[in-house]
Design an enzyme around this catalytic site. Structure first.
Site, PDB file in Angstrom:
ATOM      1  N   ASP A 193      13.662 -40.397 -16.031  1.00  0.00           N
ATOM      2  CA  ASP A 193      12.416 -40.517 -16.778  1.00  0.00           C
ATOM      3  C   ASP A 193      12.749 -40.807 -18.226  1.00  0.00           C
ATOM      4  O   ASP A 193      13.766 -40.325 -18.752  1.00  0.00           O
ATOM      5  CB  ASP A 193      11.593 -39.233 -16.672  1.00  0.00           C
ATOM      6  CG  ASP A 193      10.924 -39.085 -15.307  1.00  0.00           C
ATOM      7  OD1 ASP A 193      10.684 -40.106 -14.636  1.00  0.00           O
ATOM      8  OD2 ASP A 193      10.634 -37.940 -14.925  1.00  0.00           O
ATOM      9  N   ASP A 229       6.551 -44.418 -11.973  1.00  0.00           N
ATOM     10  CA  ASP A 229       5.459 -43.444 -11.939  1.00  0.00           C
ATOM     11  C   ASP A 229       4.151 -44.083 -12.392  1.00  0.00           C
ATOM     12  O   ASP A 229       3.089 -43.830 -11.818  1.00  0.00           O
ATOM     13  CB  ASP A 229       5.768 -42.252 -12.855  1.00  0.00           C
ATOM     14  CG  ASP A 229       7.015 -41.493 -12.462  1.00  0.00           C
ATOM     15  OD1 ASP A 229       7.386 -41.511 -11.272  1.00  0.00           O
ATOM     16  OD2 ASP A 229       7.618 -40.866 -13.353  1.00  0.00           O
TER      17      ASP A 229
END
Length: 169
Positions: free
Chosen positions: A128, A146
């Site tokens: 991330d 995402d």
């Protein structure tokens, strides 16, 4: 009376190019993050007063759900992603290519799911790198995969409302 089966060219499977594009873009960005940003919140790169780039590891699902578990969640989420990808690809094969909205939504979810599966299988975690915040409140870090999953899901939900409105009219 049975319906004529759609050919690959006529079906929504034609839209899988978008899933491939999302997958490749996601992996390319994650490669750059792994290569050029040091791990951890303390190594963030401040872009704007509300946005940072950083490199953190997510061992769970969205918003680090189950990230504190012993590792079984890696394979659970990988299996779920494969099942969802297979289901959406099947639905795309039954949907005409001209139905752009749902095909784009499905392709976005597939591209994002496969991008995160790649991370889980190769690294054991999802990379991330996007950090949005207001004051001291940080939205959980996330990535392109995402984002496309969420946008695709929102498109499907919105389509459900729009379709109901059309049916009433």
């Amino acid at each position: 009376m049975s319906e004529k089966a759609l050919t690959l060219k006529e079906s929504g499977v034609r839209w899988l190019w978008l899933a491939l594009f999302i997958f490749l873009a996601d992996i390319a960005i994650k490669f750059l993050v792994l290569e050029y940003i040091e791990f951890g919140w303390q190594n963030r790169i401040e872009i704007t007063p509300f946005f940072n780039l950083l490199y953190v590891r997510n061992y769970g699902a969205a918003f680090s759900f189950l990230s504190d578990q012993a590792g079984w969640q890696r394979w659970l989420f990988t299996g779920i992603a494969f099942a969802v990808t297979a289901m959406l690809t099947y639905w795309m094969s039954k949907l005409p290519a001209k139905e752009k909205w749902n095909n784009i939504a499905y392709a976005m979810i597939i591209g994002g799911a496969v991008g995160n599966v790649f991370d889980r299988v190769v690294h054991g975690f999802v990379v991330d790198y996007l950090d949005f915040f207001v004051g001291n409140y940080h939205w959980p870090a996330f990535n392109l995969a995402d984002s496309t999953i969420c946008i695709g899901a929102a498109m499907i939900i919105l389509d459900g409302f729009i379709s109901k409105d059309k049916a009433k009219a």
